[in-house]
Design a protein around this motif. Sequence first.
Motif, PDB file in Angstrom:
ATOM      1  N   ALA A  81      19.372  65.973  84.572  1.00 23.03           N
ATOM      2  CA  ALA A  81      20.844  66.690  85.085  1.00 23.03           C
ATOM      3  C   ALA A  81      21.653  66.236  86.061  1.00 23.03           C
ATOM      4  O   ALA A  81      22.901  66.321  85.965  1.00 23.03           O
ATOM      5  CB  ALA A  81      20.290  68.181  85.367  1.00 23.03           C
ATOM      6  N   THR A  82      21.024  65.650  86.916  1.00 22.72           N
ATOM      7  CA  THR A  82      21.859  64.983  87.932  1.00 22.72           C
ATOM      8  C   THR A  82      22.715  63.844  87.268  1.00 22.72           C
ATOM      9  O   THR A  82      23.780  63.447  87.419  1.00 22.72           O
ATOM     10  CB  THR A  82      20.943  64.352  88.999  1.00 22.72           C
ATOM     11  N   THR A 133      17.724  63.372  76.822  1.00 22.12           N
ATOM     12  CA  THR A 133      18.990  63.278  77.809  1.00 22.12           C
ATOM     13  C   THR A 133      19.389  61.825  78.184  1.00 22.12           C
ATOM     14  O   THR A 133      20.505  61.176  78.020  1.00 22.12           O
ATOM     15  CB  THR A 133      19.150  63.917  78.754  1.00 22.12           C
ATOM     16  N   VAL A 175      20.429  69.811  78.663  1.00 22.70           N
ATOM     17  CA  VAL A 175      20.444  69.842  80.122  1.00 22.70           C
ATOM     18  C   VAL A 175      20.402  71.521  80.466  1.00 22.70           C
ATOM     19  O   VAL A 175      19.793  72.057  81.429  1.00 22.70           O
ATOM     20  CB  VAL A 175      21.593  69.619  80.783  1.00 22.70           C
ATOM     21  N   ASP A 176      21.060  72.364  79.572  1.00 23.40           N
ATOM     22  CA  ASP A 176      21.061  73.920  79.704  1.00 23.40           C
ATOM     23  C   ASP A 176      19.540  74.299  79.182  1.00 23.40           C
ATOM     24  O   ASP A 176      19.180  75.246  80.049  1.00 23.40           O
ATOM     25  CB  ASP A 176      22.121  74.301  78.647  1.00 23.40           C
ATOM     26  N   ALA A 232      25.517  67.301  85.871  1.00 24.69           N
ATOM     27  CA  ALA A 232      25.846  68.890  86.013  1.00 24.69           C
ATOM     28  C   ALA A 232      25.714  69.154  87.215  1.00 24.69           C
ATOM     29  O   ALA A 232      25.531  68.501  88.346  1.00 24.69           O
ATOM     30  CB  ALA A 232      24.202  69.319  85.565  1.00 24.69           C
ATOM     31  N   ASP A 233      26.391  70.571  87.411  1.00 22.77           N
ATOM     32  CA  ASP A 233      26.519  71.373  88.828  1.00 22.77           C
ATOM     33  C   ASP A 233      25.756  72.530  89.131  1.00 22.77           C
ATOM     34  O   ASP A 233      26.548  73.380  89.671  1.00 22.77           O
ATOM     35  CB  ASP A 233      28.207  71.318  89.005  1.00 22.77           C
ATOM     36  N   ASP A 234      24.847  72.743  88.319  1.00 26.41           N
ATOM     37  CA  ASP A 234      24.006  73.990  88.241  1.00 26.41           C
ATOM     38  C   ASP A 234      23.557  74.264  89.657  1.00 26.41           C
ATOM     39  O   ASP A 234      23.064  73.108  90.246  1.00 26.41           O
ATOM     40  CB  ASP A 234      22.903  73.809  87.157  1.00 26.41           C
ATOM     41  N   LYS A 263      18.278  76.408  82.578  1.00 25.52           N
ATOM     42  CA  LYS A 263      18.579  77.590  82.386  1.00 25.52           C
ATOM     43  C   LYS A 263      17.435  78.380  81.549  1.00 25.52           C
ATOM     44  O   LYS A 263      16.499  79.183  82.097  1.00 25.52           O
ATOM     45  CB  LYS A 263      19.885  77.902  81.816  1.00 25.52           C
ATOM     46  N   ALA A 300      24.521  68.448  76.775  1.00 23.32           N
ATOM     47  CA  ALA A 300      24.856  69.484  77.563  1.00 23.32           C
ATOM     48  C   ALA A 300      23.958  70.668  76.887  1.00 23.32           C
ATOM     49  O   ALA A 300      23.450  71.435  77.851  1.00 23.32           O
ATOM     50  CB  ALA A 300      26.358  69.914  77.132  1.00 23.32           C
ATOM     51  N   ALA A 355      23.633  63.544  84.309  1.00 22.80           N
ATOM     52  CA  ALA A 355      24.561  63.925  83.216  1.00 22.80           C
ATOM     53  C   ALA A 355      25.470  64.465  83.976  1.00 22.80           C
ATOM     54  O   ALA A 355      26.563  65.139  83.290  1.00 22.80           O
ATOM     55  CB  ALA A 355      23.891  64.815  82.322  1.00 22.80           C
TER      56      ALA A 355
END
Length: 574
Positions: free
Chosen positions: A321-322, A230, A258-259, A326-328, A263, A255, A324
Amino acid sequence: MSFQYFAGAACRALTARKDGPSLYEVCDPILRQPGSGDPHLSKFYRTALGNPALRTLLRRAGLPELNDPARLHALRQALVLARDNATPDWAAVGGPIADLVDSVALRHPAPPRRASAAAMPPAAEVERVIRACGADLLGSFAGNGFIPTYAAFNLIGDPDLGGREVLMALQGLDARGYKNSTLLFNLARVFIARSPAAAVINPPWRGIAEPMWQPVQIRHRSAYYDAFFTEALLSYLETGLASPEQTGAARGAIADMVDFCLKISREQVRGADGKSYDVVTALAPHPHPRFSRFFTQIKQDLGFGVYVPDCDTTACSFSAATQAGADDPILDQPLVDFYAGYQVRAGGNEPRVTVPINDNIDYEGGVATWIDSMAGERPYGNDLDPTLNLDVLEVSFRNLSRWQILETEGRLDFVRRIVGFQQRLVLSGAFADPRSHIYYLPELYCAYFGRCYHAFMALPPAARQAIDPDGAFELIRLRVLAYVEDELIGREMNAFDAALALIALGHLGGDAASFAPAVHCIIASFGEGGRRHPYRAYEWNKMKTPTRILVGGPEVTSAFVLMGLALARRVAVG
């Protein structure tokens, strides 16, 4: 290495004069047929060491000291104890093997000094290689549905694992299968290293990072790798060299990865504070690691059936993720609170480090590697790696406000203590000693410190002052930069070494002229990967137990080269 090299080395191994019992003459009477006691030890022996190819290669590899009947008997009795005792005394089991391991003299690579100056290649050449590496990553993702990484066994073992460290591992690891594999791999490495078979299994190479030319390479997927890829694709997008089609493909791949990290690879554990936390596991459940059906069974037979989360995979996944965007909700967890339960305090929780094979360094303030699963599993015991702790710092800097680190005394103290751990490591010079590192090369530590330093310098001045009031980061920067300029680029490199040098130089403010040797090496090595990839696979990270297991891949090399050249292009190429 050429075909002629391997043919000659194999011929010498097969025709060598034999002096003393071979590995199979020692072990076959005890382990070749399943008997009483622990069935895994015999299964591991037959699967990993008793295969026909290795038997043929080692059939003339004998140890003359085992001509002594008393010493041969003691070794066999140790194997019987490991086989038949439900809870063996691993110090007693490992003693005869450790004595043999200490007879092996392995050395880390020591490349010669670079003989000639190198000119900076043209900017067009740099951009051509960046585009080729970006296309390699995106093409691999499109063809596989993910970007694979590979693992390969080097049976000669790691130079830092002597008899003392073998005994540490046997006593500190938790899983019985992992103890069994450590025991037998280390016995086998003595017969390999002290025979002509060593030239087949461990041929020489150029530079520091070891090429992965072993015939068995195990393809797999992990959140740790997806986090790294990523960051590489984000770097490619930042260069502006991606075509519109590649830009769309890169965003889709980012995407998806990161998923996969947040997840698919998510696992719930309990922290030392009694709270539940979502972390990221080293290997997601089947079928997500994408092992072949064949290796899935072999993995079980070899004793690698249980995987648990680790602090490094979690930190890198949260960081990627940060970056990229992401807002998870998982990212809102104050991960530093969880990590605090794994931070070593001198005289307090030092027993958490049960496999202290790098005890030449001061652990105080460092965070241990492996996370206990909710079921309490910890198959690898625990260890402590300096580069992992850079990743913990880096993700903390990227989430400084989100996790209210400056506003919370305990969280700020946690971060400061890791900074102190890194400062002592670097000022002592131990960062440059391979023995100080569990999973990485010192050269990779330098590149990852550059990554961490970049995140630190992106903070507001007041935040940097609060975290590092004594200027530790500047002291570390100067020491690491001097090592890269004097040692790494001052010697012969391969493409992977050169990429690590560029990442460190680019982030740590290296002189523009110092980039030229590494850039030249990368450009000159382009095409070494053959028809499918720009570059070959090199050692990215490793396991020292149960034997030297290298992890990397041609796509990994492309990613490091891409990121290194992107920095060089920005700083030195123009």
